[in-house]
Design a protein around this motif. Structure first.
Motif, PDB file in Angstrom:
ATOM      1  N   UNK A 242       0.841  -1.201   0.000  1.00  0.00           N
ATOM      2  CA  UNK A 242       0.000   0.000   0.000  1.00  0.00           C
ATOM      3  C   UNK A 242       0.873   1.247   0.000  1.00  0.00           C
ATOM      4  N   UNK A 243       0.214   2.380  -0.263  1.00  0.00           N
ATOM      5  CA  UNK A 243       0.941   3.645  -0.314  1.00  0.00           C
ATOM      6  C   UNK A 243       1.595   3.943   1.028  1.00  0.00           C
ATOM      7  N   UNK A 244       2.772   4.539   0.950  1.00  0.00           N
ATOM      8  CA  UNK A 244       3.413   4.987   2.185  1.00  0.00           C
ATOM      9  C   UNK A 244       2.766   6.304   2.562  1.00  0.00           C
ATOM     10  N   UNK A 245       2.287   6.409   3.801  1.00  0.00           N
ATOM     11  CA  UNK A 245       1.525   7.593   4.156  1.00  0.00           C
ATOM     12  C   UNK A 245       2.313   8.600   4.999  1.00  0.00           C
ATOM     13  N   UNK A 246       3.259   8.119   5.786  1.00  0.00           N
ATOM     14  CA  UNK A 246       3.945   9.042   6.702  1.00  0.00           C
ATOM     15  C   UNK A 246       5.362   9.306   6.239  1.00  0.00           C
ATOM     16  N   UNK A 247       5.915  10.457   6.642  1.00  0.00           N
ATOM     17  CA  UNK A 247       7.310  10.711   6.291  1.00  0.00           C
ATOM     18  C   UNK A 247       8.227   9.870   7.183  1.00  0.00           C
TER      19      UNK A 247
END
Ligand code: FAD
Length: 492
Positions: A242-247
């Motif tokens: 899934x997409x990486x959401x956090x830095x």
């Protein structure tokens, strides 16, 4: 029996095949030809994103530069695994690759911690440097003198490609094609493999890296399978990136216990890997899929993929002139990220024999098999430990795990710890006593009686020692950069 190895054919170009090829092409340079047959049509498993620290030794051995490897594979650093909801829902603990001070005698850190009971400073994990680093999302690479070790998360398909380039540069050859026939020798070994286009490849030694299909050792030589599913009943996994959401990037894998198995979360630089490993004895595929989708951090990047497997291994790993490495030899479920470690261990056992300057004979083969079988059993026990200490009773899986009849070797270890506070180790352990302690402690499983030798240290001194260590760990970690900051520096 004497086995020569002038011509080596590796069947399969997944992580196992290319790790073997890169190591053999490096270590046997000029002494043997190494050829890999792989089939793009069949493809590779391509999961296997979390590793064990020994991968650093492998990379070093074949001369891989860390930054280049991390760049090529979207890799991140891994300090260990956070286990959520394994003992009871709502609790978590870490198993990191670092120590908890002395393990025995009056200064045994865990012993003094227990002795102080409620008066002990902080949580037990706060005594362990990499655990605190993981809790705070901080990281710096350890050198050989540091009191901790680390591994990586990476994209397994990219790693196989990276190793392929390296192996080819070192002289390995690659043949693309699907094997449709295996020809035997009069002694029962394998003479050659035939491809769909009619080409035939003969060799002295075959390394079977053909994945779950176990084309040579399983299908052709019919080596029996030793089934571990009575202890490790998981038999399926859904995997979904899934997409990486956090830095921020957590420098650890997360494993969350669910109703019929557990879910992984593995942070890569470009995405987050998620998966749900489960047992169809306890949950059906559709429900397991739904539960995985609820775990995702961000939008899915692909349809979830279903993988089927049985835990266990072939009775022997090396038969005649066929050595199986990787999934073709067996699979323990991925809870402690040990598959790539087992691949590496198989390769180093083989390399030791191939470079010893002695002929390969029956004794070498027996030695190889005994070691590999023991290692699988030791790691099986370690993985079962995570399940059998559970206090969960909210679903049939956990009730059965808590009540199961344990392998004798594990039952002995648990008894030795529970009754005497002894962390008993056998030969061929994959995990050291500190790792066993991390699981016992995390699962709240402590010895029934305190060792009288612990009384030698006055209580106030014990308190001081633990408080001092906890504070020193906290101060050291506070100075470290965040994982993503450090990674950016390394990648340049
Ligand atoms: P594969 O990747 O399946 O490669 C098999 C190769 O054989 C392919 O190249 C294929 O084309 C070739 N082949 C097969 N048949 C033929 C034929 N007839 N002709 C020609 N070529 C053929 N490991 C870890 O260390 N960490 C993890 O976090 C981890 N997670 C996992 C999660 C799951 C759900 C599963 C199932 C496994 C996981 N693993 C993990 C294990 C890891 O994926 C494998 O150990 C690793 O990928 C090695 O696979 P392999 O090379 O043995 O097999």
């Amino acid at each position: 029996m004497s086995i020569s190895f002038d011509r080596i054919v590796i069947v399969g170009g997944g992580t196992a095949g290319w790790m073997a090829a890169a190591a053999l092409a490096t270590g046997l340079r000029g002494r043997s030809t190494v050829e890999v047959v792989e089939s793009e049509e069949i493809g590779i498993v391509g999961v296997g994103e979390a590793t064990f620290p020994s991968i650093r030794n492998y990379n070093r051995m074949v001369g891989i530069d860390e930054a280049e490897f991390l760049r090529a594979t979207n890799g991140t650093y891994k300090l260990g695994i956070q286990f959520c909801d394994w003992r009871v829902k709502g609790e978590h603990y870490f198993h990191t690759f670092g120590d908890f001070g002395q393990l025995g005698g009056p200064y045994a850190l865990w012993g003094q911690y227990r002795r102080l009971a409620g008066a002990a400073p902080g949580a037990f994990g706060e005594q362990c440097l990499p655990t605190v680093m993981a809790m705070q999302g901080r990281f710096v690479a350890a050198d050989d003198k540091a009191p901790y070790n680390y591994a990586y998360h990476f994209d397994a398909s990219l790693y196989a490609g990276f190793l392929r380039d390296l192996a080819l540069k070192r002289g390995a050859r690659r043949t693309e094609g699907r094997i449709v026939e295996v020809n035997r020798r009069p002694d029962g070994g394998v003479r050659s493999v035939k491809l769909a286009d009619g080409r035939e490849l003969a060799a002295d030694l075959f390394i079977d890296c053909s994945g779950f299909g176990s084309l040579l050792l399983g299908k052709t030589l019919d080596e029996p399978f030793v089934d571990f599913s009575r202890w490790l009943p998981v038999d399926r996994a859904w995997a979904c990136p899934c997409e990486r959401t956090a830095s921020e990037l957590t420098p650890y894998t997360r494993s969350t216990a669910l109703e019929g198995g557990w879910a992984w979360r593995i942070p890569l630089r470009n995405r987050t890997g998620h998966g749900h490993v489960f047992s169809t004895r306890y949950i059906d595929e559709e429900r397991a899929r739904e539960q995985l989708m609820q775990q995702l951090d961000g939008a899915p990047l692909a349809e979830p993929r279903l993988l089927r497997f049985t835990t266990g291994h072939r009775a022997r790993f090396w038969v005649h002139n066929v050595v199986a490495i990787g999934l073709s030899s067996g699979f323990l479920e991925p809870l402690e990220s040990t598959s790539i470690f087992l691949i590496q261990s198989g390769i180093s056992r083989l390399m030791t024999l191939l470079t010893a300057g002695q002929p390969l004979d029956e004794q070498s083969v027996t030695h190889f098999n005994t070691g590999a079988v023991s290692q699988f059993a030791r790691i099986r026990d370690f993985i079962v430990l995570h399940y059998c200490l559970t206090a969960r009773r909210d679903s049939a899986l956990w009730r059965d795990m808590a009540a199961m009849e344990l392998p004798e070797t594990l039952a002995f270890k648990i008894e030795a710890w529970r009754r005497f506070g002894v962390l008993h180790m056998y030969d061929e352990e994959g995990f050291d006593a500190t790792s066993w302690l991390a699981i016992h402690a995390g699962m709240g499983h402590w010895p029934e009686r305190a060792d009288p030798v612990l009384q030698e240290l006055p209580l106030d001194e014990a308190l001081q020692a633990l408080t001092g260590r906890r504070d020193a760990v906290a101060a050291a970690v506070a100075r470290l950069p965040a994982h993503h900051t450090y990674l950016d520096q390394v990648l340049g």
